[in-house]
Design a protein around this motif. Structure first.
Motif, PDB file in Angstrom:
ATOM      1  N   GLN A   1      33.732  43.395  39.238  1.00 38.11           N
ATOM      2  CA  GLN A   1      34.020  42.582  38.060  1.00 38.11           C
ATOM      3  C   GLN A   1      35.186  41.644  38.337  1.00 38.11           C
ATOM      4  O   GLN A   1      35.176  40.481  37.897  1.00 38.11           O
ATOM      5  N   LEU A   2      36.188  42.140  39.059  1.00 41.99           N
ATOM      6  CA  LEU A   2      37.315  41.295  39.420  1.00 41.99           C
ATOM      7  C   LEU A   2      36.843  40.139  40.307  1.00 41.99           C
ATOM      8  O   LEU A   2      37.246  38.984  40.106  1.00 41.99           O
ATOM      9  N   GLY A   3      35.990  40.454  41.267  1.00 41.08           N
ATOM     10  CA  GLY A   3      35.420  39.401  42.105  1.00 41.08           C
ATOM     11  C   GLY A   3      34.626  38.399  41.299  1.00 41.08           C
ATOM     12  O   GLY A   3      34.667  37.192  41.555  1.00 41.08           O
ATOM     13  N   TRP A   4      33.931  38.879  40.279  1.00 41.54           N
ATOM     14  CA  TRP A   4      33.156  37.994  39.414  1.00 41.54           C
ATOM     15  C   TRP A   4      34.076  37.077  38.610  1.00 41.54           C
ATOM     16  O   TRP A   4      33.785  35.893  38.445  1.00 41.54           O
ATOM     17  N   ALA A   5      35.200  37.607  38.118  1.00 35.54           N
ATOM     18  CA  ALA A   5      36.152  36.794  37.357  1.00 35.54           C
ATOM     19  C   ALA A   5      36.678  35.642  38.198  1.00 35.54           C
ATOM     20  O   ALA A   5      36.893  34.536  37.709  1.00 35.54           O
ATOM     21  N   VAL A   6      36.883  35.902  39.492  1.00 34.65           N
ATOM     22  CA  VAL A   6      37.392  34.868  40.388  1.00 34.65           C
ATOM     23  C   VAL A   6      36.283  33.910  40.806  1.00 34.65           C
ATOM     24  O   VAL A   6      36.454  32.689  40.818  1.00 34.65           O
ATOM     25  N   SER A   7      35.122  34.439  41.142  1.00 34.32           N
ATOM     26  CA  SER A   7      34.062  33.620  41.733  1.00 34.32           C
ATOM     27  C   SER A   7      33.187  32.922  40.709  1.00 34.32           C
ATOM     28  O   SER A   7      32.417  32.034  41.075  1.00 34.32           O
ATOM     29  N   SER A   8      33.272  33.299  39.438  1.00 31.87           N
ATOM     30  CA  SER A   8      32.410  32.683  38.423  1.00 31.87           C
ATOM     31  C   SER A   8      32.608  31.173  38.363  1.00 31.87           C
ATOM     32  O   SER A   8      31.665  30.419  38.102  1.00 31.87           O
ATOM     33  N   LEU A   9      33.820  30.714  38.619  1.00 32.65           N
ATOM     34  CA  LEU A   9      34.087  29.275  38.630  1.00 32.65           C
ATOM     35  C   LEU A   9      33.265  28.579  39.707  1.00 32.65           C
ATOM     36  O   LEU A   9      32.688  27.517  39.470  1.00 32.65           O
TER      37      LEU A   9
END
Length: 436
Positions: free
Chosen positions: A41-49
């Protein structure tokens, strides 16, 4: 309006891209606790952009072919402002991700259209330097984000009375995300007096242009330039640059730096990026694109293998990284990596993207290779926290070094020099002559 001034104004989109992409580095720890996130989820928060940046890249090129470069840049400025405010007030993880994805659309548009506009109005002898202004602004934005994060963190811990009503200590991560709205508004206003691209006006004759189908990119004449664009676009991200920029404090903490020191080292990363981007701007029209890429990729491989060696003990043994990692070697290798990237893949990729493709398909082609670049960026940033947690930093950095070594061989085999040639000369050399 002076061409250098025009390039500087348009390249402010790069500043916003760099700021928006890197400001998340200062908040990953806070949002992980705030929203109770898993590593993925942390990776998703960063990579969603970067995920929606791929969509922004895919849409912005063809859209700019139809309505012009300037309106798309203005739309990007609006998206940056909306994303900053929405991210700052996000009440939950889903809202934060959506807000970041809105910003990603602006990132994709700015990354594609700003260098395209500059290349279309720049004379051949200074095109590399002027297009590189966009990369310079990206790294200034990255540096500004790191410094802004460190400043907000320091002020929040200072205990100064005036910071209490602002709740900089408790809500520092929200201020880090929200402050981007200020330069976004400035960018929108600065674009108002900017004229439309003269090459776009000449090519389209102020008429609505026909839609260029994707199948146009499959022409045999475009095979070589498309392969070069894809290869360089993949290399720019698969060698790990956004893992370093987005997770710099995390990497430094694993190397044994304290939280404040880790944030300060991240500022140093940004300043190194800025300094060597200036070096690239000074050299790109003198040495050329090919020598800079060769030197940079070699240095990237060396630095990443050095990082892998420095972290090798962590993978095998200690729970306390500080007991097995030489922090000075880690700092030196990361700064070396950033310096090598900043004089090569960082600015040269966008210059090549603006030079390789003929006028008729430039918007579509740049969107396509930009889409691939952004997709790789999304995947790399998404899995990086998981990689650190699962296979360890040594294996992760060794993989990045391996990709750089392979990329060095490919680039030196297929990339011709493009400096000092007009866009028409490059089309003749790379497209028309390639099928003879």
């Amino acid at each position: 309006m002076n061409k250098t001034l025009l390039a500087l104004i348009v390249a402010l989109g790069g500043f916003l891209m760099g700021f928006d992409a890197s400001v998340i580095a200062g908040v990953v720890g806070a949002i992980e606790i705030e929203f109770g996130l898993t590593k993925l989820q942390l990776g998703w928060a960063v990579s969603s952009l970067t995920l929606t940046a791929t969509l922004g890249m895919m849409l912005s090129g063809p859209l700019s072919d139809r309505i012009g470069r300037k309106p798309v840049l203005q739309l990007a400025a609006v998206l940056f402002a909306v994303s900053a405010v929405a991210s700052a007030i996000a009440p939950d993880f889903l809202t934060l991700v959506i807000a970041r994805m809105v910003g990603g659309l602006g990132v994709g548009a700015a990354l594609i259209i700003a260098p395209m506009y500059i290349a279309e109005m720049a004379p051949p002898e200074s095109r590399g330097r002027l297009v590189s202004f966009n990369q310079l602004n990206i790294v200034i934005g990255i540096s500004a984000a790191f410094f802004s994060n460190y400043l907000i963190l320091s002020l929040g811990e200072s205990g100064a009375p005036w910071t209490e009503p602002l709740r900089l200590g408790e809500l520092g991560w929200r201020w880090m995300l929200g402050v981007e709205a200020i330069p976004a508004v400035i960018y929108f206003l600065a674009l108002l007096p900017v004229p439309e691209s003269p090459r776009w006006l000449e090519m389209r004759g102020r008429a609505v242009p026909p839609k260029v189908p994707v199948s146009e990119l499959l022409q045999p004449a475009l095979k070589k330039v498309l392969f070069i664009g894809i290869a360089v676009g993949v290399l720019q991200q698969i060698t790990g640059i956004n893992s370093v920029f987005f997770y710099a404090p995390v990497i430094f903490e694993q190397a044994g730096f304290g939280t404040n020191a880790a944030f300060m080292q991240a500022v140093l990363v940004g300043l190194t990026n800025l300094a060597f981007t200036v070096v690239a701007i000074l050299m790109i029209d003198r040495l050329g694109r090919r020598p800079l890429l060769g030197f940079g990729l070699f240095g990237i491989a060396v630095c990443m293998f050095t990082l892998a060696w420095a972290f090798s003990g962590v993978d095998e043994a200690a729970a306390d990284a500080a007991t097995v990692v030489n922090a000075n070697i880690v700092l030196f290798a990361i700064l070396g990596f950033v310096a090598c990237f900043a004089v090569s893949l960082g600015p040269v990729m966008w210059v090549l993207f603006s030079e390789l493709f003929p006028d008729e398909v430039r918007g579509l082609a740049v969107s396509f290779v930009g889409l691939i670049n952004s997709t790789v960026s999304f995947l790399v940033t998404l899995v990086f926290p998981w990689q650190l947690d699962t296979i360890g930093p040594a294996a992760t950095f060794a993989a990045y070094g391996g990709f750089a070594a392979v990329g060095l061989v490919i680039v030196m085999r297929v990339l011709p020099e493009t400096k000092g040639r007009s866009l028409e000369e490059l089309e003749q050399m790379l497209v028309i002559d390639s099928v003879r």
